[in-house]
Design an enzyme around this catalytic site. Structure first.
Site, PDB file in Angstrom:
ATOM      1  N   SER A  89      -1.799   4.148  -2.900  1.00  0.00           N
ATOM      2  CA  SER A  89      -2.479   2.957  -2.409  1.00  0.00           C
ATOM      3  C   SER A  89      -3.985   3.150  -2.465  1.00  0.00           C
ATOM      4  CB  SER A  89      -2.072   2.658  -0.970  1.00  0.00           C
ATOM      5  OG  SER A  89      -2.874   1.623  -0.422  1.00  0.00           O
TER       6      SER A  89
ATOM      7  N   TYR B 209      -1.522   4.585   7.366  1.00  0.00           N
ATOM      8  CA  TYR B 209      -1.085   4.246   6.009  1.00  0.00           C
ATOM      9  C   TYR B 209      -1.889   5.034   4.975  1.00  0.00           C
ATOM     10  CZ  TYR B 209      -0.018   1.210   1.983  1.00  0.00           C
ATOM     11  OH  TYR B 209       0.393   0.714   0.765  1.00  0.00           O
TER      12      TYR B 209
END
Length: 285
Positions: free
Chosen positions: A159, A170
């Site tokens: 990501s 995250y």
């Protein structure tokens, strides 16, 4: 003298059938990037084990692949548990006889965006479990099969969050995915197995016809009206657009094409690579 026409100049490219009879496990395949990847790989000849924790999503993808004529099976499980991923691998080997490809898509940012110190410990742990562990357990469960057969390709999902703020857990998890990718690539480089990663930028993974979307275990994102969808896309474009040189968001099919390349023999000399699929945006430090 009549010159004979050459029908095929490159057998690997002819017809785009690079994955004929390859067996692929794709996690998170009930929606978004996973669903797009399952379609692309089936189009190129792969048999697909569709893994998702949301049964209706998995069933939908399997139905689409079978309607096309591909071999596909659903497997509904929470793959943040290592035992569950062991069962996925065993079921795939029993059904198809081998495992050629693993695509670790399952995951997603949870509880944000907000400043890192505003997340609770439970929220941070959940992000790591949902994104890093799902990837790590997949590699851990599938690699023994690939090493034994002397071949295989793994594609993990990273990501751009590692270069941005407001999603601490995250971002940490996806940074770990990069480490899993490069570490295992070095370990398996002479065992016939390749390990790479793709890094998408923002897109509306719950696009038209793809409303069965889960973010957190046991939770569904409610269907949105077209007005709500448009407003959400506008917000994402305003937040992320300036960081993308091409000036637009991506689409699941863009990422699926990159994943399929890395899983195919076209990438036979590529391992340990982090491929940014973000319109020119840098995805690693």
């Amino acid at each position: 003298m009549v010159q004979q026409q050459v029908q095929v100049l490159d057998l690997m490219a002819a017809g785009g059938r690079r994955l004929v009879d390859r067996v692929a496990i794709i996690t998170g395949a009930g929606q978004g990037h996973g669903r797009a990847t399952a379609k692309r790989m089936a189009q190129e000849g792969a048999h697909v084990m569709v893994v998702d924790r949301h049964e209706p999503g998995a069933a939908r993808t399997v139905g689409e692949l079978r309607e096309f004529g591909a071999q596909a099976e659903p497997y509904v499980a929470d793959i943040s548990d290592p035992g569950n991923f062991e069962q996925v691998a065993a079921a795939t080997k029993e059904r198809f006889g081998k495992i050629d490809i693993l695509v670790n898509v399952a995951g997603g940012s949870m509880y944000g965006p907000k400043y890192g110190w505003n997340y609770t410990p439970d929220e941070l742990r959940a992000n790591v479990e949902n994104n890093l562990f799902t990837c790590m357990w997949g590699c851990w469960a599938v690699l023994p099969y690939m090493v034994e057969q002397g071949s295989g390709a793994i594609v993990n999902f990273g990501s751009h969050a590692v270069r941005n703020g407001m999603r601490l857990g995250y971002a940490a998890a996806k940074g770990g995915v990069y480490a899993v990718t490069t570490s295992l690539a070095m370990e398996t480089a002479q065992m016939g197995v390749r390990v790479n990663a793709v890094v998408p930028h923002f897109n509306d993974g719950a696009g038209p016809g793809d409303k069965l979307v889960t973010r957190m275990p046991g939770q569904l994102v409610a269907d949105r009206s077209e007005g709500e969808r448009a407003a959400n896309l506008a917000e994402l474009q305003a937040r992320h657009g300036p960081t993308i040189p091409m000036g637009r968001g991506g689409a699941p099919k863009d990422v699926a094409a990159a994943v399929t390349f890395l899983a195919s023999d076209d990438a036979a000399f590529v391992t340990g690579h982090i491929l940014c699929v973000g319109g020119g945006a840098f995805c690693i430090l």
